[in-house]
Design an enzyme around this catalytic site. Structure first.
Site, mmCIF file in Angstrom:
data_model
loop_
_atom_site.group_PDB
_atom_site.id
_atom_site.type_symbol
_atom_site.label_atom_id
_atom_site.label_comp_id
_atom_site.label_asym_id
_atom_site.label_seq_id
_atom_site.Cartn_x
_atom_site.Cartn_y
_atom_site.Cartn_z
ATOM 1 N N ARG A 86 -18.211 -20.829 9.035
ATOM 2 C CA ARG A 86 -18.867 -19.532 8.803
ATOM 3 C C ARG A 86 -19.862 -19.208 9.908
ATOM 4 O O ARG A 86 -20.901 -18.598 9.652
ATOM 5 C CB ARG A 86 -19.584 -19.480 7.457
ATOM 6 C CG ARG A 86 -18.717 -19.789 6.273
ATOM 7 C CD ARG A 86 -18.107 -18.539 5.667
ATOM 8 N NE ARG A 86 -17.089 -18.916 4.703
ATOM 9 C CZ ARG A 86 -17.289 -18.999 3.383
ATOM 10 N NH1 ARG A 86 -18.462 -18.694 2.897
ATOM 11 N NH2 ARG A 86 -16.324 -19.366 2.602
ATOM 12 N N ARG B 104 -22.150 -13.620 7.225
ATOM 13 C CA ARG B 104 -23.268 -12.778 6.784
ATOM 14 C C ARG B 104 -24.631 -13.139 7.339
ATOM 15 O O ARG B 104 -25.559 -12.347 7.209
ATOM 16 C CB ARG B 104 -23.323 -12.780 5.257
ATOM 17 C CG ARG B 104 -22.262 -11.895 4.668
ATOM 18 C CD ARG B 104 -22.260 -12.000 3.176
ATOM 19 N NE ARG B 104 -22.083 -13.391 2.783
ATOM 20 C CZ ARG B 104 -21.764 -13.787 1.567
ATOM 21 N NH1 ARG B 104 -21.612 -12.909 0.619
ATOM 22 N NH2 ARG B 104 -21.618 -15.052 1.301
ATOM 23 N N ARG C 212 -18.803 -5.401 9.153
ATOM 24 C CA ARG C 212 -18.200 -5.346 7.823
ATOM 25 C C ARG C 212 -18.446 -3.974 7.183
ATOM 26 O O ARG C 212 -17.556 -3.414 6.547
ATOM 27 C CB ARG C 212 -18.762 -6.460 6.949
ATOM 28 C CG ARG C 212 -18.011 -6.605 5.635
ATOM 29 C CD ARG C 212 -18.657 -7.609 4.720
ATOM 30 N NE ARG C 212 -20.026 -7.244 4.426
ATOM 31 C CZ ARG C 212 -20.868 -7.949 3.678
ATOM 32 N NH1 ARG C 212 -20.464 -9.105 3.174
ATOM 33 N NH2 ARG C 212 -22.089 -7.557 3.455
ATOM 34 N N ASP D 147 -9.671 -15.843 5.923
ATOM 35 C CA ASP D 147 -10.094 -16.594 4.741
ATOM 36 C C ASP D 147 -8.937 -17.455 4.251
ATOM 37 O O ASP D 147 -7.774 -17.129 4.497
ATOM 38 C CB ASP D 147 -10.552 -15.650 3.625
ATOM 39 C CG ASP D 147 -11.384 -16.420 2.600
ATOM 40 O OD1 ASP D 147 -12.571 -16.643 2.858
ATOM 41 O OD2 ASP D 147 -10.824 -16.825 1.572
ATOM 42 N N TYR E 113 -8.396 -21.992 -6.910
ATOM 43 C CA TYR E 113 -8.692 -20.554 -7.019
ATOM 44 C C TYR E 113 -7.583 -19.817 -7.768
ATOM 45 O O TYR E 113 -7.841 -18.886 -8.528
ATOM 46 C CB TYR E 113 -8.871 -19.945 -5.621
ATOM 47 C CG TYR E 113 -10.181 -20.338 -4.990
ATOM 48 C CD1 TYR E 113 -11.363 -19.702 -5.352
ATOM 49 C CD2 TYR E 113 -10.252 -21.359 -4.052
ATOM 50 C CE1 TYR E 113 -12.577 -20.073 -4.800
ATOM 51 C CE2 TYR E 113 -11.462 -21.735 -3.491
ATOM 52 C CZ TYR E 113 -12.619 -21.089 -3.864
ATOM 53 O OH TYR E 113 -13.813 -21.454 -3.327
#
Ligand code: CP3
Length: 395
Positions: A53, A57, A66, A103, A179
């Protein structure tokens, strides 16, 4: 929203395509091969570093990109913007590798599970896999549905101009299954563990489809220009001993078995496997056909190095990781200390000049999890600089 971009909602089948991704000129020659050398266990002038990452963010320029795209998936499915996000951290930090901006959940999305990211809640699947019929319906997706990822790899190679190598990645079959069955993030994995203990046959079928999908996906990334590939087994560590070997490790091995060994130009592509919370299983992971094992902060690096250098007739594997991402939320002084701890715990890297072909276990400091969104960028810079400076002194 920028009118040139696709709408915020996405469907992998209708992903935005660059007009010319397949027609791009050949990427420039590699200027910094320190990371690839470390993957191959070759001596390096200093210890290379990149961070999970590193694009994301914690960077204001990422948040702006984004916002311009409209959502995380709109950004990830737009190859030129995804390439821009890939390169963003390289403008701030002298990192030794880039990782394609995407991702792990793109693969189950392409299987039709309907991925979305909910603000503050993380990923969500509209159609989780819960019943026998859901499992029976699963199949390796048409890789055309993931073409936006392969185009992002091509665009990122162009944007990097050979500055550092580009890493392609995927989730491990088990981590993707977590997931897919839970329908999103989970704190206890109760649904998938119930499936594991009550209907292992269904879980085996799901994991087999995941393994074959991930292999095809990584091979397509290699064909598009990924210079190393990494499997994230982020939730392998939640499994019981025995269950880990059966439901995670065996399917990671099934992916590795099917991977191309070289890129389109015949250059060998190293493979990295990271299991969060998997330190106790390093001797078992040593048997994997991969070049680097990623470890989190719970692992003793000297012991891990000894395990991966065992004189058992297998080539030494390198190590990646061991830094606690929480350290990045402290101060540059603490970061320097922790880098020193990790570098010293690993010990002096095997000597030999940086052009020798002698192989041994090398180390790439890395986080045991992604950079937290509230991490100050100046701390990330302090970390990268500390690794470079201190590791030169160790040689
Ligand atoms: O810079 C990089 O490392 C490349 C990009 C990357 C992302 N996800 C982008 C992303 C990588 C390598 C991943 C891997 C990933 N994704 C993993 C394995 C690594 C790990 O963290 O253990 C996992 C488990 C996922 C699934 C996932 N994606 C979750 C749980 C979340 C939500 C959590 C969060 O931080 O919001 C995501 C979303 C995601 N993937 C973001 C990014 C930058 C944040 C989304 C946003 O911008 O709003």
């Amino acid at each position: 929203m920028n009118k040139h971009l696709p709408p915020a909602g996405h469907s992998a089948g209708q992903a935005a395509m660059p007009q010319n991704a397949a027609l791009l000129p050949a990427p420039a020659a590699l200027q910094n091969d320190t990371f690839l050398r470390a993957c191959w266990g070759l001596p390096t002038d200093y210890t290379p570093v990149w961070l999970m990452r590193q694009a994301g963010r914690h960077l204001p320029e990422y948040r702006a990109l984004r916002a311009q795209a409209g959502s995380f998936m709109a950004l990830a499915t737009h190859p030129q913007l995804a390439a821009e996000a890939t390169v963003q951290p390289l403008h701030r930090y002298p990192l030794d590798a880039a990782i394609v901006f995407s991702d792990i959940l793109t693969v189950p999305d392409a299987m039709g599970l309907g991925l979305s990211f909910r603000q503050g809640e993380g990923p969500h699947f509209a159609h989780p896999v819960r019943h026998e019929a859901d499992v029976a319906r699963l199949a390796v997706p048409d890789m055309q549905r993931l073409r936006y990822v392969f185009d992002a790899v091509r665009c990122a190679r162009q944007a990097l101009h050979g500055r550092v190598p580009l890493i392609g990645f995927a989730g491990s079959p088990w981590t993707l299954a977590c997931y897919m069955v839970e329908g999103g993030a989970s704190s206890d994995y109760a649904t998938i563990k119930t499936l594991l203990y009550t209907r292992p046959d269904l879980l085996h079928r799901l994991l087999a489809v995941n393994a074959d999908s991930v292999a095809a996906y990584l091979n397509a990334q290699i064909e598009a220009g990924a210079q190393a590939v990494m499997l994230f087994d982020s939730w392998g560590g939640v499994l019981a001993d025995g269950a880990f070997q059966t439901f995670s490790l065996a399917y990671t091995a099934r992916v590795l078995q099917q991977l191309r060994r070289t890129d389109a130009d015949g250059v060998a592509v190293p493979r990295i496997v990271f299991t969060k919370g998997g330190g106790q299983w390093l001797p078992a992971m040593r048997m994997l056909d991969c070049n680097v094992l990623g470890v989190d902060w719970t692992v003793n690096l000297a012991a891990a190095r000894a395990a991966l250098s065992a004189n058992d007739g297998r080539p030494a594997q390198s190590l990646q990781g061991n830094l606690d991402p929480a350290v990045l939320r402290t101060t540059p002084a603490v970061i320097h200390q922790e880098v020193q701890r990790a570098l010293h715990a690993f010990g002096t890297p095997a000597s030999g000049d940086a052009h020798s072909a002698q192989r041994s276990c090398q180390h790439t400091p890395h986080l045991g999890h992604g950079i937290h969104q509230h991490t100050p960028p100046e701390n990330v810079l302090a970390l990268v600089q500390a690794v470079h400076q201190q590791s030169r002194q160790l040689r």
